[in-house]
Design a protein around this motif. Structure first.
Motif, PDB file in Angstrom:
ATOM      1  N   LEU A   1       0.836  -1.194   0.000  1.00  0.00           N
ATOM      2  CA  LEU A   1       0.000   0.000   0.000  1.00  0.00           C
ATOM      3  C   LEU A   1       0.873   1.246   0.000  1.00  0.00           C
ATOM      4  O   LEU A   1       1.971   1.252   0.568  1.00  0.00           O
ATOM      5  CB  LEU A   1      -0.897   0.031   1.240  1.00  0.00           C
ATOM      6  N   LEU A   2       0.344   2.306  -0.628  1.00  0.00           N
ATOM      7  CA  LEU A   2       0.966   3.622  -0.572  1.00  0.00           C
ATOM      8  C   LEU A   2       0.041   4.519   0.232  1.00  0.00           C
ATOM      9  O   LEU A   2      -1.133   4.683  -0.111  1.00  0.00           O
ATOM     10  CB  LEU A   2       1.154   4.178  -1.995  1.00  0.00           C
TER      11      LEU A   2
ATOM     12  N   VAL B   1      -5.534  12.646  -4.504  1.00  0.00           N
ATOM     13  CA  VAL B   1      -6.081  12.801  -5.852  1.00  0.00           C
ATOM     14  C   VAL B   1      -5.020  12.505  -6.902  1.00  0.00           C
ATOM     15  O   VAL B   1      -5.259  11.758  -7.861  1.00  0.00           O
ATOM     16  CB  VAL B   1      -6.640  14.228  -6.047  1.00  0.00           C
ATOM     17  N   GLN B   2      -3.837  13.085  -6.722  1.00  0.00           N
ATOM     18  CA  GLN B   2      -2.764  12.916  -7.707  1.00  0.00           C
ATOM     19  C   GLN B   2      -2.295  11.471  -7.791  1.00  0.00           C
ATOM     20  O   GLN B   2      -2.238  10.881  -8.879  1.00  0.00           O
ATOM     21  CB  GLN B   2      -1.593  13.827  -7.339  1.00  0.00           C
ATOM     22  N   LEU B   3      -1.967  10.873  -6.656  1.00  0.00           N
ATOM     23  CA  LEU B   3      -1.396   9.525  -6.658  1.00  0.00           C
ATOM     24  C   LEU B   3      -2.422   8.477  -7.068  1.00  0.00           C
ATOM     25  O   LEU B   3      -2.087   7.510  -7.755  1.00  0.00           O
ATOM     26  CB  LEU B   3      -0.815   9.211  -5.282  1.00  0.00           C
ATOM     27  N   MET B   4      -3.672   8.668  -6.674  1.00  0.00           N
ATOM     28  CA  MET B   4      -4.714   7.725  -7.079  1.00  0.00           C
ATOM     29  C   MET B   4      -4.957   7.761  -8.587  1.00  0.00           C
ATOM     30  O   MET B   4      -5.306   6.757  -9.199  1.00  0.00           O
ATOM     31  CB  MET B   4      -6.013   8.017  -6.319  1.00  0.00           C
TER      32      MET B   4
ATOM     33  N   PRO C   1      -3.355  -0.954  -9.985  1.00  0.00           N
ATOM     34  CA  PRO C   1      -3.955  -1.802  -8.939  1.00  0.00           C
ATOM     35  C   PRO C   1      -2.922  -2.496  -8.060  1.00  0.00           C
ATOM     36  O   PRO C   1      -3.243  -2.898  -6.930  1.00  0.00           O
ATOM     37  CB  PRO C   1      -4.771  -2.809  -9.745  1.00  0.00           C
ATOM     38  N   ALA C   2      -1.693  -2.615  -8.544  1.00  0.00           N
ATOM     39  CA  ALA C   2      -0.659  -3.289  -7.755  1.00  0.00           C
ATOM     40  C   ALA C   2      -0.238  -2.477  -6.532  1.00  0.00           C
ATOM     41  O   ALA C   2       0.305  -3.029  -5.571  1.00  0.00           O
ATOM     42  CB  ALA C   2       0.562  -3.571  -8.636  1.00  0.00           C
ATOM     43  N   LEU C   3      -0.476  -1.175  -6.540  1.00  0.00           N
ATOM     44  CA  LEU C   3      -0.108  -0.340  -5.401  1.00  0.00           C
ATOM     45  C   LEU C   3      -1.258   0.624  -5.088  1.00  0.00           C
ATOM     46  O   LEU C   3      -1.243   1.788  -5.485  1.00  0.00           O
ATOM     47  CB  LEU C   3       1.177   0.455  -5.697  1.00  0.00           C
ATOM     48  N   PRO C   4      -2.278   0.153  -4.372  1.00  0.00           N
ATOM     49  CA  PRO C   4      -3.398   1.029  -4.005  1.00  0.00           C
ATOM     50  C   PRO C   4      -2.931   2.179  -3.116  1.00  0.00           C
ATOM     51  O   PRO C   4      -1.986   2.036  -2.336  1.00  0.00           O
ATOM     52  CB  PRO C   4      -4.345   0.098  -3.244  1.00  0.00           C
ATOM     53  N   VAL C   5      -3.601   3.317  -3.244  1.00  0.00           N
ATOM     54  CA  VAL C   5      -3.284   4.506  -2.456  1.00  0.00           C
ATOM     55  C   VAL C   5      -4.386   4.722  -1.422  1.00  0.00           C
ATOM     56  O   VAL C   5      -5.567   4.737  -1.759  1.00  0.00           O
ATOM     57  CB  VAL C   5      -3.156   5.750  -3.359  1.00  0.00           C
TER      58      VAL C   5
END
Length: 418
Positions: free
Chosen positions: A384-385, A394-397, A402-406
């Motif tokens: 997870l991030l 907003v930016q990171l999402m 899908p491999a690194l959900p925010v």
């Protein structure tokens, strides 16, 4: 010339043109342009202050091409408050040229009505996919008229069906002696109400009494950043009206950008009763991790005996890490969850590329900087991030896979509670 501008910009003369800022500025690293880096902007501001450079739309454009991330300040040997100078320059140019229409200024004006606009956005959340198909970048309709707004429409996460203030009571009783007020902020209100619910769940488990005024509005950071001090002061006065009279120990917010603005609320007002009220309120402001990390009973939270294991890498918002020196606290709060491994990127990440309105008005550059940040986090192999700022979410999402959900760090903690 406004007094704030003349006083603040005197600090610009301390620049010795060493170029240390060039090593860390995300924009300079991408463009190689002197005007993009702090050293170049300070030279222009000194010329402006000295009267050899007149205010112009071009000068404003150069000053607006800044993330306000503060990475330059960390390297500056003179510790010049460069983001403050850039914002002061923007405000002075707006004051001299008059508030002509611009995308930045238009969005700042809209923030004044966030208390009415955001619930309307929630009410129309089911229509957003349709709106994106009609106005987003793919259709080309709005993109030809206003590319940055089209990019924003395309990147916005799905608004919640209801704003956070419709989901929570005005008052949450507590069993302990601690009393706080909760400042929601625009992001949690419209896009991430689950973060506010997570914070209140944690408070309830810890016996903290919480007051949640329903007539809240924007904190004013957006307006302050673009130089629209008139709008920022109106929003600041609303904060004072809603919170200054409450008998609470702290004013807590779950957005690092909101806490940054609220801690500096007194800077919006000249010497007056308003400044005194704002200053007293600012002393009570805490970002959620800052507040929770200092609670002696944080370890009283109860988690299942066999909580699932997970690994998390934390993105430090610029307004948190550099603006408030909040680094240890979110990691300490996350570490309260059992079977959670914290990971760190191999090299520091300067900024996610959102930078308030920068990512909206310069979406391609913002995206390029964000993808660099995301690559650093992906290399950690974390599950997870996490972060603590609505803009960063907003930016990171919008960029991740899908491999690194925010997620907001409060969600990660609350979801693991019994």
């Amino acid at each position: 010339m406004t007094s704030d501008f003349s006083q603040t910009l005197k600090a610009a003369t301390a620049c010795i043109r060493c170029g240390a800022c060039m090593e860390v500025c995300p924009l300079y690293q991408k463009t190689g342009r002197e005007a993009a880096v702090a050293r170049g902007k300070l030279s222009l501001l000194q010329a402006f202050l000295g009267g050899t450079l007149s205010p112009s739309g071009r000068l404003l454009e150069i000053l607006e091409y800044c993330l306000l991330c503060g990475a330059c300040v960390e390297r500056c040997t003179a510790k010049i408050p460069i983001p403050d100078l850039v914002k002061a320059g923007r405000a002075e140019i707006y004051d001299r040229l008059g508030h002509n229409w611009s995308p930045n200024l238009a969005l700042a004006h809209l923030s004044l009505h966030a208390d009415r606009l955001l619930p309307a956005l929630n009410a129309s959340s089911s229509l957003l996919p349709r709106l994106i198909s009609l106005l987003g970048r793919k259709s080309g309709l709005l993109y030809r008229l206003w590319p940055s707004l089209a990019g924003l429409v395309e990147r916005l996460p799905q608004p919640a069906s209801q704003p956070l203030t419709h989901l929570v009571p005005d008052f949450l009783p507590g069993a302990g002696k601690q009393k706080i007020a909760f400042f929601i902020g625009c992001g949690l209100q419209a896009l991430f109400p689950q973060v506010g619910l997570a914070f209140l769940k944690i408070c309830q488990r810890l016996g903290i009494e919480v007051i949640i005024p329903k007539q809240q509005n924007c904190c004013g950071l957006l307006a302050t950043s673009v130089g629209d001090l008139k709008t920022a002061r109106l929003l600041g006065r609303n904060v004072i009206r809603q919170f200054a009279g409450l008998k609470v120990d702290y004013l807590v917010t779950a957005c690092a950008s909101c806490s940054y603005q609220l801690k500096r609320l007194d800077r919006l007002f000249p010497d007056s009763l308003e400044r005194e009220q704002a200053g007293s309120l600012a002393l009570k402001v805490k970002e959620a991790s800052e507040y929770l990390a200092d609670l002696e009973k944080l370890d009283h939270l109860h988690f299942p005996a066999r909580a699932p294991s997970t690994s998390v890498v934390f993105h430090d918002p610029c307004h948190g890490r550099r603006g408030q020196q909040i680094v240890r606290q979110p990691r300490q709060v996350l570490a309260a969850r059992p079977r959670l491994e914290l990971r760190e990127p191999h090299s520091p990440v300067a900024c996610c590329g959102q930078g308030g309105l920068f990512g909206i008005c310069h979406p391609d550059m913002g995206k390029a900087i964000g993808l660099d940040a995301l690559a650093s986090y992906q290399q950690t192999g974390a599950d997870l991030l996490a972060t603590s700022c609505s803009g960063c979410l907003v930016q990171l999402m919008s960029l991740t896979t899908p491999a690194l959900p925010v997620r907001h760090f409060l969600e990660i903690l609350a979801e693991a509670l019994e």
